[in-house]
Design an enzyme around this catalytic site. Structure first.
Site, PDB file in Angstrom:
ATOM      1  N   TRP A 199       4.257  17.871   9.166  1.00  0.00           N
ATOM      2  CA  TRP A 199       3.969  16.446   9.034  1.00  0.00           C
ATOM      3  C   TRP A 199       3.301  15.966  10.333  1.00  0.00           C
ATOM      4  O   TRP A 199       3.722  16.345  11.421  1.00  0.00           O
ATOM      5  CB  TRP A 199       5.280  15.662   8.788  1.00  0.00           C
ATOM      6  CG  TRP A 199       5.044  14.179   8.765  1.00  0.00           C
ATOM      7  CD1 TRP A 199       4.564  13.454   7.730  1.00  0.00           C
ATOM      8  CD2 TRP A 199       5.251  13.269   9.848  1.00  0.00           C
ATOM      9  NE1 TRP A 199       4.436  12.133   8.095  1.00  0.00           N
ATOM     10  CE2 TRP A 199       4.855  11.996   9.393  1.00  0.00           C
ATOM     11  CE3 TRP A 199       5.715  13.410  11.156  1.00  0.00           C
ATOM     12  CZ2 TRP A 199       4.923  10.862  10.204  1.00  0.00           C
ATOM     13  CZ3 TRP A 199       5.783  12.284  11.963  1.00  0.00           C
ATOM     14  CH2 TRP A 199       5.403  11.025  11.480  1.00  0.00           C
ATOM     15  N   ASP A 366       0.635  -2.076   1.437  1.00  0.00           N
ATOM     16  CA  ASP A 366       1.370  -0.806   1.443  1.00  0.00           C
ATOM     17  C   ASP A 366       2.816  -1.023   1.002  1.00  0.00           C
ATOM     18  O   ASP A 366       3.154  -2.028   0.350  1.00  0.00           O
ATOM     19  CB  ASP A 366       1.260  -0.178   2.850  1.00  0.00           C
ATOM     20  CG  ASP A 366       1.271   1.341   2.821  1.00  0.00           C
ATOM     21  OD1 ASP A 366       2.372   1.915   2.691  1.00  0.00           O
ATOM     22  OD2 ASP A 366       0.199   1.958   2.900  1.00  0.00           O
ATOM     23  N   ASP A 367       3.679  -0.111   1.353  1.00  0.00           N
ATOM     24  CA  ASP A 367       5.086  -0.074   0.951  1.00  0.00           C
ATOM     25  C   ASP A 367       5.813  -1.393   1.250  1.00  0.00           C
ATOM     26  O   ASP A 367       5.543  -2.045   2.246  1.00  0.00           O
ATOM     27  CB  ASP A 367       5.737   1.065   1.759  1.00  0.00           C
ATOM     28  CG  ASP A 367       7.070   1.482   1.201  1.00  0.00           C
ATOM     29  OD1 ASP A 367       7.541   0.853   0.254  1.00  0.00           O
ATOM     30  OD2 ASP A 367       7.617   2.472   1.726  1.00  0.00           O
ATOM     31  N   ARG A 443      14.523  10.969   3.284  1.00  0.00           N
ATOM     32  CA  ARG A 443      14.093   9.557   3.399  1.00  0.00           C
ATOM     33  C   ARG A 443      14.879   8.677   2.423  1.00  0.00           C
ATOM     34  O   ARG A 443      14.349   7.805   1.780  1.00  0.00           O
ATOM     35  CB  ARG A 443      12.596   9.416   3.131  1.00  0.00           C
ATOM     36  CG  ARG A 443      11.993   8.235   3.887  1.00  0.00           C
ATOM     37  CD  ARG A 443      10.583   7.897   3.438  1.00  0.00           C
ATOM     38  NE  ARG A 443       9.976   6.931   4.322  1.00  0.00           N
ATOM     39  CZ  ARG A 443       9.041   6.069   3.957  1.00  0.00           C
ATOM     40  NH1 ARG A 443       8.586   6.055   2.734  1.00  0.00           N
ATOM     41  NH2 ARG A 443       8.545   5.235   4.827  1.00  0.00           N
ATOM     42  N   LYS A 476      -2.910   3.438  -3.723  1.00  0.00           N
ATOM     43  CA  LYS A 476      -2.485   4.539  -2.856  1.00  0.00           C
ATOM     44  C   LYS A 476      -1.229   5.117  -3.501  1.00  0.00           C
ATOM     45  O   LYS A 476      -0.206   4.431  -3.617  1.00  0.00           O
ATOM     46  CB  LYS A 476      -2.193   3.987  -1.455  1.00  0.00           C
ATOM     47  CG  LYS A 476      -1.701   5.032  -0.462  1.00  0.00           C
ATOM     48  CD  LYS A 476      -1.592   4.395   0.922  1.00  0.00           C
ATOM     49  CE  LYS A 476      -0.935   5.279   1.945  1.00  0.00           C
ATOM     50  NZ  LYS A 476      -0.692   4.559   3.210  1.00  0.00           N
ATOM     51  N   TRP A 477      -1.299   6.375  -3.925  1.00  0.00           N
ATOM     52  CA  TRP A 477      -0.207   7.034  -4.665  1.00  0.00           C
ATOM     53  C   TRP A 477       0.512   7.960  -3.687  1.00  0.00           C
ATOM     54  O   TRP A 477       0.019   9.036  -3.371  1.00  0.00           O
ATOM     55  CB  TRP A 477      -0.810   7.827  -5.818  1.00  0.00           C
ATOM     56  CG  TRP A 477       0.162   8.504  -6.729  1.00  0.00           C
ATOM     57  CD1 TRP A 477       1.029   9.508  -6.406  1.00  0.00           C
ATOM     58  CD2 TRP A 477       0.339   8.272  -8.131  1.00  0.00           C
ATOM     59  NE1 TRP A 477       1.741   9.899  -7.506  1.00  0.00           N
ATOM     60  CE2 TRP A 477       1.326   9.160  -8.586  1.00  0.00           C
ATOM     61  CE3 TRP A 477      -0.251   7.392  -9.050  1.00  0.00           C
ATOM     62  CZ2 TRP A 477       1.743   9.208  -9.917  1.00  0.00           C
ATOM     63  CZ3 TRP A 477       0.162   7.446 -10.370  1.00  0.00           C
ATOM     64  CH2 TRP A 477       1.154   8.344 -10.793  1.00  0.00           C
ATOM     65  N   ASP A 478       1.677   7.525  -3.226  1.00  0.00           N
ATOM     66  CA  ASP A 478       2.376   8.237  -2.161  1.00  0.00           C
ATOM     67  C   ASP A 478       3.462   9.154  -2.727  1.00  0.00           C
ATOM     68  O   ASP A 478       3.857   9.025  -3.898  1.00  0.00           O
ATOM     69  CB  ASP A 478       3.001   7.178  -1.229  1.00  0.00           C
ATOM     70  CG  ASP A 478       3.176   7.667   0.192  1.00  0.00           C
ATOM     71  OD1 ASP A 478       3.068   8.877   0.429  1.00  0.00           O
ATOM     72  OD2 ASP A 478       3.455   6.816   1.065  1.00  0.00           O
ATOM     73  N   MET A 479       3.978  10.054  -1.919  1.00  0.00           N
ATOM     74  CA  MET A 479       5.050  10.977  -2.332  1.00  0.00           C
ATOM     75  C   MET A 479       5.697  11.499  -1.049  1.00  0.00           C
ATOM     76  O   MET A 479       5.088  12.256  -0.326  1.00  0.00           O
ATOM     77  CB  MET A 479       4.420  12.127  -3.134  1.00  0.00           C
ATOM     78  CG  MET A 479       5.379  13.010  -3.879  1.00  0.00           C
ATOM     79  SD  MET A 479       6.231  14.189  -2.825  1.00  0.00           S
ATOM     80  CE  MET A 479       5.029  15.466  -2.653  1.00  0.00           C
ATOM     81  N   CYS A 526      -1.511  10.624  -1.533  1.00  0.00           N
ATOM     82  CA  CYS A 526      -0.916  10.633  -0.203  1.00  0.00           C
ATOM     83  C   CYS A 526       0.435  11.302  -0.356  1.00  0.00           C
ATOM     84  O   CYS A 526       1.091  11.167  -1.392  1.00  0.00           O
ATOM     85  CB  CYS A 526      -0.745   9.183   0.260  1.00  0.00           C
ATOM     86  SG  CYS A 526       0.178   8.996   1.791  1.00  0.00           S
ATOM     87  N   ASP A 548      -0.411  11.080   8.299  1.00  0.00           N
ATOM     88  CA  ASP A 548       0.241   9.886   8.839  1.00  0.00           C
ATOM     89  C   ASP A 548      -0.038   9.742  10.326  1.00  0.00           C
ATOM     90  O   ASP A 548       0.250   8.709  10.912  1.00  0.00           O
ATOM     91  CB  ASP A 548       1.758   9.967   8.626  1.00  0.00           C
ATOM     92  CG  ASP A 548       2.145   9.421   7.268  1.00  0.00           C
ATOM     93  OD1 ASP A 548       1.264   8.886   6.575  1.00  0.00           O
ATOM     94  OD2 ASP A 548       3.327   9.551   6.889  1.00  0.00           O
TER      95      ASP A 548
HETATM   96  C1  DGJ Z   1       3.902   7.478   3.980  1.00  0.00           C
HETATM   97  C2  DGJ Z   1       2.424   7.188   4.018  1.00  0.00           C
HETATM   98  O1  DGJ Z   1       1.709   8.291   4.423  1.00  0.00           O
HETATM   99  C3  DGJ Z   1       2.192   5.994   4.913  1.00  0.00           C
HETATM  100  O2  DGJ Z   1       0.819   5.754   5.084  1.00  0.00           O
HETATM  101  C4  DGJ Z   1       2.879   4.813   4.310  1.00  0.00           C
HETATM  102  O3  DGJ Z   1       2.283   4.503   3.081  1.00  0.00           O
HETATM  103  C5  DGJ Z   1       4.359   5.112   4.140  1.00  0.00           C
HETATM  104  N1  DGJ Z   1       4.585   6.342   3.447  1.00  0.00           N
HETATM  105  C6  DGJ Z   1       5.040   3.990   3.394  1.00  0.00           C
HETATM  106  O4  DGJ Z   1       6.342   4.269   3.131  1.00  0.00           O
END
Ligand code: DGJ
Length: 731
Positions: A199, A366-367, A443, A476-479, A526, A548
């Site tokens: 990471w 974002d989040d 997390r 933005k599709w995060d995981m 993402c 990140d």
């Molecule tokens: C991880 C992403 O890579 C960040 O850019 C951000 O969107 C955070 N998650 C939000 O929890």
């Protein structure tokens, strides 16, 4: 593009610049003869000779002791009946045995490229663009079949391979191993290049000389991962960015994988890639088929840079899809590093307004906008706007931002579930888990079991509802975690080890549905930055948040490594605040700008806090990007100086017609009394004359001057200094 000689039983596959040759041996096995720079195809049978080896090498043909599966260069080898090397597949029969004998049965050559059911893959838009060879092998005892598929392209220097494992018999079979590709290279005088990291340190370039035995990389994390990328290349000795033979293999898949090279006792290198057999098995009932993911093979005789540009061209044009494939991407501002979870409507509109005044085109929320999400402990799964933060709802906020003249984008993490959420309270069995075992959190979250249709449907409908509720044009599709306790409440005991792959199939289904239902939305994937940066994701979402880590100096290595395979148009790159939030480093806004201008450009900070002077520079960066983004996103990319080899980095982008270019140079640490260096450009037309703008070396030069004599490196003062050059052909 594909020819077959009935007499020699040799197939010659030709894509632009590349030949790939294989043969059906008299004994019915598939023998690999050649992969490399295009050849005409005269006397192809001489490409491999068989020699008798010591008696410890078994032979399946007593009249031809020189014929041994243990030394034959094979296309899809098995273990158990005399090849001792690493196999591509393994079927288990009801009696527990794992020995099979798959022999050539038939083949067909078809126009175009059939799609892979349920899996991402490179495509042809018209039949005339590609040709596909399908070879069927059969095991007489079980009546199981294997269908190997090879596609070649009229316009791209790549070959794709994939495999179907089919149970056409009456018994139940189990696949313990089902790789997508294996190829035996003559000799082992290569280095293995791979992209590994962690990471915030993704896809660093690693090179090592091959040694006898096994060398491999893999993911067991349920995602392609930050740690290893599903890509590997063999580089001939002495090959550089510009010269030498390079053989790349890249799996179009986002889950657990293995890729490796086994150098055998006779010093041949077996190269392979596919779904990781570790903790995997797949039950095949009579009539069932297992489709292994696709591999994209790229050979370059023009070094590592040549390989990258071949991947970039193919992926930009025939892997990514949809309206945004060939459209320039918007400049965005994202509020994550500006506010984290601490925002309200006013803060958001002030960041958006400052962005608009400076020329930014898209605001991304974002989040933290949903459920009760004031930190990362809660609410994933509850995709309903948080009225405490946004009392007028999402639609009102989107309207406000749009009134300011900006588009609106939104963050989701659809695959996750917080134990503290309405969704978890209603459906505690919807996460991946194993009955009676701890549900390990990362997390503070668990992963939804996407192998289940009801879960897939929930995600499709809740995300679609939000996307339909307001004019949102970017997602933005995060995981943000990897898999543990990989089990599904719905699968029977003998299918539990299918869960990780079934998850990927479920995810691909969900992504297909959502992205095709909202074709006007630009999707960016993402995974804590680049934890799932792979060709599988790019099929659904044409861009990825690269890392990140937004520090400009860290990004030199991350973006350089990513560019080894993936096109620049897929790479999100943002200017963030200093001291940098991930590494606490101070760098100038100028350098942060140049590094971010080398990808899909944006800002990730509170622009309203900038001084007038800083805003002036931001205005310049934005104007510059609007002028050069077509070259950055869709031109040819050349790596000039490697951050892995020295104290500086340089790269450049050249328009396809070679009339424009953009060059970025960054010196990492100041060196007192250093030599006055020069660095050479690449990819220009030697016979054209270019004007160089914005630099101490501004002026008019011939292309050959810029490429062979180069430009002078300015005498920087201080660490982390940089400059950039725009080039335009003089009429
Ligand atoms: C991880 C992403 O890579 C960040 O850019 C951000 O969107 C955070 N998650 C939000 O929890």
């Amino acid at each position: 593009m594909i020819t077959y000689n009935e007499e020699t039983r040799i197939f010659h596959l030709k894509s632009v610049d590349t030949s790939y040759v294989l043969k059906v041996t008299e004994q019915g096995h598939l023998e690999h003869l050649y992969w490399g720079r295009a050849i005409q195809g005269v006397n192809l049978g001489k490409l491999h000779q068989h020699y008798v080896r010591p008696s410890f090498t078994p032979s399946t043909d007593l009249d031809h002791l020189e014929y041994s599966l243990d030394t034959l260069q094979q296309e899809l080898p098995a273990y158990g009946d005399s090849d001792f090397r690493s196999p591509a597949y393994q079927f288990q029969l009801p009696n527990g045995s794992t020995v099979t004998n798959f022999l050539y049965e038939s083949h067909e050559i078809v126009a175009g490229k059939p799609q892979l059911e349920g899996l991402p893959a490179v495509y042809a838009e018209e039949d005339a663009e590609a040709e596909t060879l399908l070879i069927t092998l059969r095991d007489e005892l079980t009546n199981a079949a294997i269908v190997l598929s090879y596609s070649v392209f009229r316009d791209y220097a790549a070959i794709t391979r994939s495999v179907q494992y089919r149970n056409e018999g009456t018994d139940v079979l189990t696949l313990n191993r089902a790789l997508s590709m294996s190829v035996d290279m003559p000799g082992y005088d290569y280095e293995m290049l791979h992209l590994s990291g962690s990471w915030a340190r993704e896809r660093y370039v690693h090179r090592r000389k091959l040694e006898p035995g096994m060398q491999s990389i893999e993911s067991r994390r349920g995602a392609s991962s930050h740690a290893q990328n599903p890509f590997l290349a063999l580089i001939s000795e002495g090959a550089t960015e510009q010269h030498g033979d390079v053989y790349g293999i890249n799996l179009v898949y986002s889950g657990n994988f293995v890729a490796g090279v086994e150098v055998d006792p006779y010093l041949h290198a077996r190269l392979f890639i596919g779904i990781n057999p570790f903790d995997f098995s797949w039950k095949l009932e009579a009539g069932e088929v297992f489709q292994a993911p696709e591999v994209v093979l790229v050979h370059s005789y023009e070094g590592i840079g040549g390989m990258s540009r071949r991947y970039h061209d193919l992926y930009r044009n025939r892997l990514t899809r949809g309206q945004f494939r060939n459209k320039v991407r918007p400049i965005l501002v994202n509020n994550w590093e500006a506010t984290y979870f601490d925002f309200n409507e006013e803060k958001i509109t002030s960041i958006a307004q400052a962005g608009k005044e400076l020329g930014i085109e898209l605001f991304v929320l974002d989040d933290g906008w949903f459920g009760k999400r004031n930190d990362d402990t809660t609410s994933l799964g509850d995709w309903f706007v948080d009225r405490n933060k946004l009392p007028n709802g999402l639609e009102a906020l989107v309207d406000k931002v749009r009134e300011q003249g900006m588009q609106f984008g939104l963050w989701f993490e659809p695959e996750m579930i917080s134990p503290d959420s309405e969704l978890y309270r209603q459906h505690p069995d919807w996460c991946l888990h194993v009955e009676g075992r701890r549900r390990t959190q990362a997390r503070k979250q668990l992963i939804l079991d996407l192998s289940r249709e009801d879960v897939q449907q929930y995600i499709i409908s809740t995300i679609s509802d939000v996307l339909s509720s307001a004019p949102i044009t970017y997602v933005k599709w995060d995981m943000n975690r990897n898999m543990t306790e990989i089990g599904s409440a719905l699968l029977p005991a003998d299918r539990q080890r299918e869960t990780a792959h079934r998850y990927m199939l479920g995810l691909y289904h969900v992504m297909e549905k959502i992205t095709t239902s909202f074709p006007h939305i630009l999707f960016e994937s993402c995974s804590g930055g680049g934890g799932r940066y792979d060709a599988g994701m790019l099929y659904y979402m044409p861009q990825t948040w690269t890392s990140d880590n937004s520090d400009a100096i860290s990004r030199l290595k991350i973006q350089y490594g990513t560019s080894i395979v993936y096109p620049i148009s897929s790479m999100g790159a943002h200017v963030s605040a200093v001291p940098n939030h991930q590494v606490n480093r101070m760098t100038s806004l100028l350098t942060r700008g140049y590094v971010a201008l080398s990808g899909n450009f944006g800002y990730e900070l509170d622009l309203s806090k900038f001084t007038e002077e800083e805003k002036e520079l931001v205005r310049y960066q934005i104007e510059l990007y609007k002028e050069i983004r077509h070259i950055v996103q869709f031109g040819d990319f050349y790596r000039l100086r490697s951050p892995f080899e020295g104290n500086d980095t340089a790269w450049m982008f050249v328009s396809k017609d070679k009339t424009e270019a953009f060059v970025v140079y960054v010196k990492v640490l100041q060196e007192p009394n250093a030599a006055i260096g020069r660095f050479r450009l690449q990819g220009l037309d030697p016979n054209k004359t270019y004007r160089v703008f914005d630099s101490p070396d501004a002026g008019v030069y011939s292309g050959d001057h810029l490429m062979y004599a180069g430009l002078t490196i300015p005498p920087f003062y201080g660490d982390f200094q940089s400059c950039a050059y725009r080039l335009k052909v003089e009429e």
